[in-house]
Design an enzyme around this catalytic site. Structure first.
Site, PDB file in Angstrom:
ATOM      1  N   ARG A   1      35.174  43.581  38.535  1.00 35.30           N
ATOM      2  CA  ARG A   1      35.056  42.860  39.407  1.00 35.30           C
ATOM      3  C   ARG A   1      35.576  43.985  40.869  1.00 35.30           C
ATOM      4  O   ARG A   1      36.823  43.946  40.588  1.00 35.30           O
ATOM      5  CB  ARG A   1      34.500  41.779  39.223  1.00 35.30           C
ATOM      6  CG  ARG A   1      36.177  40.808  39.823  1.00 35.30           C
ATOM      7  CD  ARG A   1      36.610  40.061  41.123  1.00 35.30           C
ATOM      8  NE  ARG A   1      37.215  39.614  41.981  1.00 35.30           N
ATOM      9  CZ  ARG A   1      38.252  39.410  42.265  1.00 35.30           C
ATOM     10  NH1 ARG A   1      38.858  40.588  43.154  1.00 35.30           N
ATOM     11  NH2 ARG A   1      39.402  38.559  42.430  1.00 35.30           N
TER      12      ARG A   1
ATOM     13  N   GLU B   1      33.402  34.610  48.347  1.00 40.04           N
ATOM     14  CA  GLU B   1      34.349  34.653  48.857  1.00 40.04           C
ATOM     15  C   GLU B   1      34.167  36.121  49.455  1.00 40.04           C
ATOM     16  O   GLU B   1      34.557  36.072  50.946  1.00 40.04           O
ATOM     17  CB  GLU B   1      35.938  34.487  48.483  1.00 40.04           C
ATOM     18  CG  GLU B   1      37.445  35.038  50.038  1.00 40.04           C
ATOM     19  CD  GLU B   1      38.631  34.474  48.242  1.00 40.04           C
ATOM     20  OE1 GLU B   1      38.394  33.760  47.299  1.00 40.04           O
ATOM     21  OE2 GLU B   1      39.087  35.507  48.146  1.00 40.04           O
TER      22      GLU B   1
ATOM     23  N   ARG C   1      30.581  40.345  45.609  1.00 43.39           N
ATOM     24  CA  ARG C   1      31.601  40.813  44.500  1.00 43.39           C
ATOM     25  C   ARG C   1      30.755  41.589  43.094  1.00 43.39           C
ATOM     26  O   ARG C   1      29.838  40.817  42.768  1.00 43.39           O
ATOM     27  CB  ARG C   1      32.213  39.465  43.580  1.00 43.39           C
ATOM     28  CG  ARG C   1      32.761  38.849  44.751  1.00 43.39           C
ATOM     29  CD  ARG C   1      34.464  39.026  44.870  1.00 43.39           C
ATOM     30  NE  ARG C   1      35.628  39.119  45.514  1.00 43.39           N
ATOM     31  CZ  ARG C   1      36.285  37.796  45.108  1.00 43.39           C
ATOM     32  NH1 ARG C   1      36.392  36.994  43.904  1.00 43.39           N
ATOM     33  NH2 ARG C   1      37.106  37.225  45.518  1.00 43.39           N
TER      34      ARG C   1
ATOM     35  N   CYS D   1      40.583  37.901  51.860  1.00 43.47           N
ATOM     36  CA  CYS D   1      41.799  37.469  51.056  1.00 43.47           C
ATOM     37  C   CYS D   1      42.916  38.154  50.960  1.00 43.47           C
ATOM     38  O   CYS D   1      42.866  39.320  50.714  1.00 43.47           O
ATOM     39  CB  CYS D   1      41.511  36.695  50.066  1.00 43.47           C
ATOM     40  SG  CYS D   1      43.165  35.501  49.203  1.00 43.47           S
TER      41      CYS D   1
ATOM     42  N   THR E   1      45.120  38.823  48.611  1.00 42.00           N
ATOM     43  CA  THR E   1      45.501  38.592  47.447  1.00 42.00           C
ATOM     44  C   THR E   1      45.026  39.827  47.257  1.00 42.00           C
ATOM     45  O   THR E   1      44.810  40.436  45.858  1.00 42.00           O
ATOM     46  CB  THR E   1      45.340  37.749  46.875  1.00 42.00           C
ATOM     47  OG1 THR E   1      43.999  37.389  47.008  1.00 42.00           O
ATOM     48  CG2 THR E   1      46.594  36.278  47.194  1.00 42.00           C
TER      49      THR E   1
ATOM     50  N   ARG F   1      39.520  43.075  40.345  1.00 42.38           N
ATOM     51  CA  ARG F   1      40.279  41.872  38.667  1.00 42.38           C
ATOM     52  C   ARG F   1      39.817  42.569  37.257  1.00 42.38           C
ATOM     53  O   ARG F   1      38.256  42.332  37.213  1.00 42.38           O
ATOM     54  CB  ARG F   1      40.330  40.220  39.412  1.00 42.38           C
ATOM     55  CG  ARG F   1      40.974  39.233  38.476  1.00 42.38           C
ATOM     56  CD  ARG F   1      40.736  38.483  39.404  1.00 42.38           C
ATOM     57  NE  ARG F   1      39.574  37.356  38.022  1.00 42.38           N
ATOM     58  CZ  ARG F   1      40.251  37.408  37.032  1.00 42.38           C
ATOM     59  NH1 ARG F   1      40.983  37.422  36.596  1.00 42.38           N
ATOM     60  NH2 ARG F   1      38.893  36.804  36.285  1.00 42.38           N
TER      61      ARG F   1
ATOM     62  N   ARG G   1      43.875  32.461  33.794  1.00 40.65           N
ATOM     63  CA  ARG G   1      42.769  31.705  34.341  1.00 40.65           C
ATOM     64  C   ARG G   1      42.660  30.295  33.479  1.00 40.65           C
ATOM     65  O   ARG G   1      42.769  30.885  32.085  1.00 40.65           O
ATOM     66  CB  ARG G   1      41.629  32.243  34.874  1.00 40.65           C
ATOM     67  CG  ARG G   1      42.295  33.098  36.863  1.00 40.65           C
ATOM     68  CD  ARG G   1      41.248  33.002  37.623  1.00 40.65           C
ATOM     69  NE  ARG G   1      42.225  34.360  38.477  1.00 40.65           N
ATOM     70  CZ  ARG G   1      40.826  34.302  39.165  1.00 40.65           C
ATOM     71  NH1 ARG G   1      40.381  34.432  39.880  1.00 40.65           N
ATOM     72  NH2 ARG G   1      41.987  34.821  40.701  1.00 40.65           N
TER      73      ARG G   1
ATOM     74  N   GLU H   1      38.903  30.877  38.221  1.00 40.25           N
ATOM     75  CA  GLU H   1      40.174  30.474  39.153  1.00 40.25           C
ATOM     76  C   GLU H   1      40.286  28.464  39.078  1.00 40.25           C
ATOM     77  O   GLU H   1      39.383  28.088  39.250  1.00 40.25           O
ATOM     78  CB  GLU H   1      39.725  30.945  40.365  1.00 40.25           C
ATOM     79  CG  GLU H   1      41.908  30.978  41.396  1.00 40.25           C
ATOM     80  CD  GLU H   1      41.364  31.590  42.607  1.00 40.25           C
ATOM     81  OE1 GLU H   1      39.796  31.777  43.488  1.00 40.25           O
ATOM     82  OE2 GLU H   1      42.739  31.157  43.414  1.00 40.25           O
TER      83      GLU H   1
END
Ligand code: ARG
Length: 352
Positions: A102, A210, A214, A258, A260, A267, A298, A303
């Protein structure tokens, strides 16, 4: 966030900038157990508050404060790539696994999710539905859009939504995530939330999680290139749709909510059974083994979820920033190779 929040820098800011920076940090202020503790609220925030974010990014991603990110999906010459360029898990003695890649993407002309109004969320979904009409008309994609927005023409029932969550296609109610709730990212649920799903269910676009989008490919198989290549092709199709322009930072690559995820927003993961490393029923040992391999563990529900039956874990390279997309997918392959050796060793040790 707290470690790098510098009062001297903060005091140099205008009142508006002060307010905006605090809003970025609110999630960490409210949630003392945060690992990162901040989210960008506007596409330009990483550059606007560079003295803060450059330190946060350097610390989390283990790069220098003046690091610059370059995006590159070209696999050729990547260290660890097999000679034939094929990242085939069968060559490592593994069966077909659920593979997923993703990327997070945000549209340049909207605030990031933490600062969106309800109207922004609904308007972004509307804009995306025009793009989805183009995908629906293409034979390689087809499928349809599923909206959670009340009164939306593609609105789906609560039962249909829960089924999509169960099928690992749709995301969960974000209000349950205290970090997203404090950041304002979970606000106005379920307005502007939904997902486009291709006819074969292998290409999916989440709207309103988020990040604005995505974009992902999923498939059960052994050749990682299949999901990686399909995602790149589909992403180019989406990016070429008129009126859609993804937020990019001049120094940091792809902009995500984010820090991160900044840089690639990517990912790449597989669901893999690790019965020996999870023999105690937890992922503690698997995490310990994965950390030095640069892999994150995970649960299979995403998550902060528990491991699945038979010790099935979600494994992905941890790196997202100052690494290329091609290096991430290769790191998944080389990491799984080493992880499998550890899993086999743990099996031998327990049967000895
Ligand atoms: N804000 C949370 C923290 O700081 C989550 C960070 C990483 N996860 C994510 N989904 N972005 O711990």
């Amino acid at each position: 966030m707290a470690k790098h929040f510098d009062a001297d820098y903060y005091n140099t800011l205008s009142d508006d900038d002060k307010k905006a920076l605090i809003k970025c940090c609110q999630s960490g202020i409210d949630n003392g157990d945060s690992g990162m503790g901040c989210y960008a609220m506007q596409p330009a925030d990483y550059d606007r508050f560079k003295p803060f974010f450059s330190k946060v990014l350097a610390d989390y991603h283990k790069v220098s404060e003046d690091a610059k990110h370059t995006n590159n999906w070209d696999l050729s010459g990547v260290e660890g790539l097999p000679a034939d360029g094929c990242l085939d898990l069968a060559a490592l003695g593994l069966p077909a696994l659920s593979m997923r890649v993703r990327v997070g993407r945000n549209l340049a002309d909207f605030p990031l999710p933490g600062a969106m109004t309800k109207d922004d969320r609904v308007n972004l979904e509307k804009k995306m539905c025009e793009a989805f009409d183009k995908l629906k008309a293409m034979p390689e994609y087809g499928g349809g859009y599923n909206s959670l927005t009340p009164e939306h023409p593609d609105h789906i029932s609560e039962e249909a939504y829960q089924q999509l969550v169960k099928d690992h296609i749709m995301f969960k109610d974000m209000a349950a995530d205290p970090y997203l709730a404090s950041a304002g990212i979970a606000a106005d649920w379920p307005y502007g939330r939904g997902c486009y799903v291709s006819e074969d269910r292998g290409f999916i676009i989440w709207v309103g999680e988020e990040d604005h989008l995505r974009i992902m490919c999923m498939r059960k198989g052994t050749v990682l290139n299949e999901v990686f290549d399909r995602l790149k092709t589909a992403l180019d199709v989406v990016n070429d749709i008129e009126g859609l322009s993804f937020a990019m930072s001049p120094d940091y690559g792809v902009v995500t909510s984010c820090p991160t995820n900044l840089g690639t927003g990517m990912r790449a993961s597989v669901h893999i059974g690790l019965p020996n490393l999870t023999a105690d029923g937890t992922d503690a040992k698997a995490k310990e083994v994965c950390r030095p391999l640069g892999l994150s563990v995970r649960g299979i529900g995403g998550e902060h979820t528990p491991i699945g039956e038979g010790g099935v874990c979600d494994i992905s390279p941890s790196a997202r920033f100052c690494i290329t997309e091609a290096q991430i997918i290769t790191a998944l392959y080389t990491g799984i190779k080493l992880l499998k050796e550890e899993e086999d060793k743990a099996g031998e040790a327990s049967s000895a």
